[in-house]
Design an enzyme around this catalytic site. Structure first.
Site, PDB file in Angstrom:
ATOM      1  N   GLU A  90       0.829  -1.189   0.003  1.00  4.37           N
ATOM      2  CA  GLU A  90       0.385   0.233   0.569  1.00  4.37           C
ATOM      3  C   GLU A  90       1.182   0.959   0.020  1.00  4.37           C
ATOM      4  O   GLU A  90       0.246   2.040  -0.467  1.00  4.37           O
ATOM      5  CB  GLU A  90      -1.062   0.314   1.373  1.00  4.37           C
ATOM      6  CG  GLU A  90      -2.046  -0.958   0.721  1.00  4.37           C
ATOM      7  CD  GLU A  90      -3.309  -0.803  -0.217  1.00  4.37           C
ATOM      8  OE1 GLU A  90      -3.304   0.226  -0.576  1.00  4.37           O
ATOM      9  OE2 GLU A  90      -2.984  -2.247  -0.674  1.00  4.37           O
ATOM     10  N   TRP A 113       1.521   1.959  -3.058  1.00  2.20           N
ATOM     11  CA  TRP A 113       0.297   2.314  -4.241  1.00  2.20           C
ATOM     12  C   TRP A 113       0.900   3.677  -4.611  1.00  2.20           C
ATOM     13  O   TRP A 113       0.288   5.241  -4.993  1.00  2.20           O
ATOM     14  CB  TRP A 113      -0.808   1.561  -3.708  1.00  2.20           C
ATOM     15  CG  TRP A 113      -0.952   1.347  -5.338  1.00  2.20           C
ATOM     16  CD1 TRP A 113      -1.340  -0.154  -4.018  1.00  2.20           C
ATOM     17  CD2 TRP A 113      -1.626   0.380  -5.951  1.00  2.20           C
ATOM     18  NE1 TRP A 113      -1.365  -1.730  -5.016  1.00  2.20           N
ATOM     19  CE2 TRP A 113      -1.929  -0.612  -6.385  1.00  2.20           C
ATOM     20  CE3 TRP A 113      -2.615   1.577  -7.373  1.00  2.20           C
ATOM     21  CZ2 TRP A 113      -2.639  -0.829  -7.245  1.00  2.20           C
ATOM     22  CZ3 TRP A 113      -2.391   1.518  -7.940  1.00  2.20           C
ATOM     23  CH2 TRP A 113      -2.770   0.028  -8.508  1.00  2.20           C
ATOM     24  N   TRP A 156     -19.174  11.486 -20.331  1.00  2.00           N
ATOM     25  CA  TRP A 156     -19.624  12.098 -18.524  1.00  2.00           C
ATOM     26  C   TRP A 156     -20.954  13.082 -18.434  1.00  2.00           C
ATOM     27  O   TRP A 156     -21.221  13.079 -19.014  1.00  2.00           O
ATOM     28  CB  TRP A 156     -18.866  12.735 -17.878  1.00  2.00           C
ATOM     29  CG  TRP A 156     -17.400  11.796 -17.623  1.00  2.00           C
ATOM     30  CD1 TRP A 156     -16.305  12.452 -18.287  1.00  2.00           C
ATOM     31  CD2 TRP A 156     -16.998  11.130 -17.430  1.00  2.00           C
ATOM     32  NE1 TRP A 156     -15.221  11.881 -18.071  1.00  2.00           N
ATOM     33  CE2 TRP A 156     -15.580  10.533 -17.952  1.00  2.00           C
ATOM     34  CE3 TRP A 156     -17.797   9.942 -16.286  1.00  2.00           C
ATOM     35  CZ2 TRP A 156     -15.029   9.306 -16.679  1.00  2.00           C
ATOM     36  CZ3 TRP A 156     -17.306   8.789 -16.273  1.00  2.00           C
ATOM     37  CH2 TRP A 156     -15.580   8.523 -16.219  1.00  2.00           C
ATOM     38  N   ASN A 160     -10.796   2.339   2.456  1.00  2.00           N
ATOM     39  CA  ASN A 160     -10.634   2.699   1.419  1.00  2.00           C
ATOM     40  C   ASN A 160     -11.467   2.141   0.294  1.00  2.00           C
ATOM     41  O   ASN A 160     -11.505   2.314  -1.121  1.00  2.00           O
ATOM     42  CB  ASN A 160      -8.678   2.268   0.891  1.00  2.00           C
ATOM     43  CG  ASN A 160      -8.347   2.338  -0.431  1.00  2.00           C
ATOM     44  OD1 ASN A 160      -8.332   3.476  -1.065  1.00  2.00           O
ATOM     45  ND2 ASN A 160      -8.052   1.284  -0.833  1.00  2.00           N
ATOM     46  N   TRP A 166     -15.659  11.725 -12.961  1.00  3.93           N
ATOM     47  CA  TRP A 166     -14.432  11.297 -11.647  1.00  3.93           C
ATOM     48  C   TRP A 166     -14.050  13.179 -11.012  1.00  3.93           C
ATOM     49  O   TRP A 166     -13.810  12.936  -9.911  1.00  3.93           O
ATOM     50  CB  TRP A 166     -13.986  11.081 -12.066  1.00  3.93           C
ATOM     51  CG  TRP A 166     -12.703  11.772 -13.257  1.00  3.93           C
ATOM     52  CD1 TRP A 166     -12.563  10.675 -14.443  1.00  3.93           C
ATOM     53  CD2 TRP A 166     -11.728  11.935 -12.665  1.00  3.93           C
ATOM     54  NE1 TRP A 166     -11.556  11.871 -15.496  1.00  3.93           N
ATOM     55  CE2 TRP A 166     -11.065  12.495 -13.908  1.00  3.93           C
ATOM     56  CE3 TRP A 166     -11.370  12.341 -12.044  1.00  3.93           C
ATOM     57  CZ2 TRP A 166      -9.573  13.423 -14.418  1.00  3.93           C
ATOM     58  CZ3 TRP A 166      -9.838  13.622 -12.107  1.00  3.93           C
ATOM     59  CH2 TRP A 166      -9.513  13.177 -12.511  1.00  3.93           C
ATOM     60  N   TRP A 206      -9.508   8.366  -8.418  1.00  5.85           N
ATOM     61  CA  TRP A 206     -10.795   8.493  -8.710  1.00  5.85           C
ATOM     62  C   TRP A 206     -10.587   8.079 -10.595  1.00  5.85           C
ATOM     63  O   TRP A 206     -11.276   7.288 -10.905  1.00  5.85           O
ATOM     64  CB  TRP A 206     -11.022  10.390  -8.782  1.00  5.85           C
ATOM     65  CG  TRP A 206     -11.416  10.294  -7.851  1.00  5.85           C
ATOM     66  CD1 TRP A 206     -11.074  10.890  -6.292  1.00  5.85           C
ATOM     67  CD2 TRP A 206     -13.235  10.211  -7.527  1.00  5.85           C
ATOM     68  NE1 TRP A 206     -12.618  10.873  -5.135  1.00  5.85           N
ATOM     69  CE2 TRP A 206     -13.353  10.685  -6.265  1.00  5.85           C
ATOM     70  CE3 TRP A 206     -14.434  10.234  -7.908  1.00  5.85           C
ATOM     71  CZ2 TRP A 206     -14.419  10.121  -5.493  1.00  5.85           C
ATOM     72  CZ3 TRP A 206     -15.759   9.393  -7.861  1.00  5.85           C
ATOM     73  CH2 TRP A 206     -15.762   9.960  -7.328  1.00  5.85           C
TER      74      TRP A 206
END
Length: 477
Positions: A275, A278, A306, A344, A362, A385
């Site tokens: 993590e 990331w 969108w 998360n 987004w 996102w």
């Protein structure tokens, strides 16, 4: 005499602070400085929750400096002008800071370094925020990575290069002259919003609190992290993210505390290290693709339609306020509003609903998270996102549309999370908790739930909206 300014930004700690260590080693006097200039971070000036955290973090840092014989000089105004005034008034010869990696900050820092270097000031920057600099990790073609797994494999091989973190100085030399600055209160950072009390209840900013949270995670949760991190109803994560964002603790400290003595960690320790990877990947991407804070990394999404569902502002507000009629989504959005944080797993669920079922861009969600999250970080927010919306690096395929009912049943099977944040559904049985609209009339009456009155009906049909999203995807894939 060599007199230096140590320019604090989002590195609000004394332990393992490279710029501080170098400044103390090279100069006779070091003046700790914080300049409040949020307009220089546009279009991503700090949101309400971030300003709340910053207020308390600055106060905590000032107290730590005072305990060691120094103080934090807080000023407000354009950074370059403020620095130039101090340099002239106090005969400053050196300037030190730890690097930031957002596009606006990079351009600002380059400009300052050029201007002050031309004026004879020695400017030095260091890395306090990442395990590795974004330009240190590249693929075999010497290009930036776009996929996480090979990126992290490259980083993972280099972890033995990381030295141990540096201890905080026990004493600091007091300034030779007085400096008239501001207090944290003078910056008027505390937001006038109803969830201030909720933030105070759930968080304690500052380096001491960050170290305490790390030790608690090490003792109680890291071994179980691999299985517990996806369950929002339990305390299975570290909750170090806001401390990391404000630099109250650094990733090297975390690596050293949890993993440095274990050559081949397994289970929870390895999952947690991944993590951190990331987080590194997010900064790697934003550094190399700075346009992605506003635009998709995948060019095929440049003209993606969108808002195909033509949602009304009221429906966006329903998502923001946790009134969608979909329990796991509403639980997450209410947790966010009341605590400044969201688990998360739930972040992915609520993001999928907004960008795919509701069909909203987004960026609508990214901006809301930016204002309400205490750990609002531009790199992480952008990656998260775009990953969920399917338009970023190593993204979940667009056709992977989270079913919030199935997600709730899988990751909150006993309903503890939903019952905590959506108490009006607390008396529903587990089998109907995540889809109350499927409950029969008797079940609803026994639970004192009246659809559309005590709890909203779903604002979107999950099956129909999924089919509509996939039809738009088929046009561009």
């Amino acid at each position: 005499m060599k007199r230096a300014l140590l320019w604090f930004r989002r590195d609000l700690r004394l332990t393992d602070n490279p710029a501080l260590i170098i400044a103390l080693r090279e100069c006779d006097e070091v003046i700790p400085l914080y300049i409040h200039a949020p307009e220089e971070e546009e279009p991503w000036t700090p949101g309400s929750a971030s300003r709340w955290w910053l207020h308390h973090s600055l106060s905590a840092l000032a107290s730590q400096l005072q305990a060691r014989g120094s103080d934090l000089l807080i000023l407000r105004g354009p950074s370059l002008d403020t620095l130039q005034t101090l340099i002239v008034d106090h005969r400053i010869s050196h300037l030190y800071w730890n690097r930031l990696y957002e596009p606006a900050s990079i351009e600002r820092d380059k400009r300052i370094k050029r201007r002050l270097s031309d004026q004879g000031v020695e400017c030095h920057s260091a890395n306090a925020a990442l395990l590795f600099e974004p330009w240190q990790i590249a693929n075999r073609s010497d290009a930036p990575f776009r996929v996480f797994t090979p990126f992290w494999r490259s980083c993972r091989q280099r972890l033995p290069e990381l030295g141990p973190p540096h201890a905080a100085p026990s004493r600091l030399k007091p300034p030779s002259a007085s400096h008239h600055g501001l207090r944290a209160d003078d910056l008027e950072l505390l937001p006038d919003v109803p969830w201030d009390a909720g933030l105070r209840e759930h968080w304690q900013p500052g380096e001491k609190a960050a170290l305490k949270r790390l030790q608690a995670f090490k003792r109680r949760a890291v071994e179980a992290y691999d299985g517990a991190r996806d369950l929002p109803g339990i305390q299975g994560t570290s909750r170090l993210s806001p401390h990391l964002h404000f630099g109250e603790i650094g990733p090297r400290q975390i690596f050293h505390a949890l993993l440095s003595k274990t050559p081949n960690p397994t289970g929870g320790a390895e999952s947690f290290l991944r993590e951190l990877g990331w987080r590194e990947f997010a900064h790697h991407l934003l550094y190399h693709f700075p346009h992605t804070d506003q635009s998709p990394l995948s060019p095929k999404f440049e003209h993606f339609p969108w808002a195909w569902a033509k949602q009304l502002p009221e429906e966006l507000a329903a998502w923001q306020q946790g009134r969608t009629g979909i329990p796991i989504v509403d639980a997450g959005m209410r947790e966010l509003w009341q605590t400044g944080w969201m688990h998360n797993r739930v972040r992915m669920i609520v993001a999928s609903l907004l960008s795919k079922n509701l069909g909203l861009h987004w960026l609508e969600g990214a901006r809301w998270f930016w204002d309400t999250l205490v750990d609002a970080d531009l790199a992480n927010n952008t990656l998260g996102w775009q990953w969920t919306a399917g338009c970023g690096a190593d993204a979940a395929p667009f056709f992977r549309i989270f079913n919030p009912v199935r997600q709730g049943e899988r990751f909150d099977p006993e309903g503890g999370y939903v019952r905590r944040w959506v108490p009006e559904l607390a008396r529903l049985p587990d089998a109907r908790l995540h889809a109350p609209w499927e409950a029969d009339r008797q079940t609803l009456e026994r639970a004192d739930v009246e659809p559309g009155v005590s709890y909203p009906l779903p604002i979107v049909d999950l099956k129909q909206s999924r089919e509509q999203a996939l039809s738009h995807w088929n046009r561009i894939k």
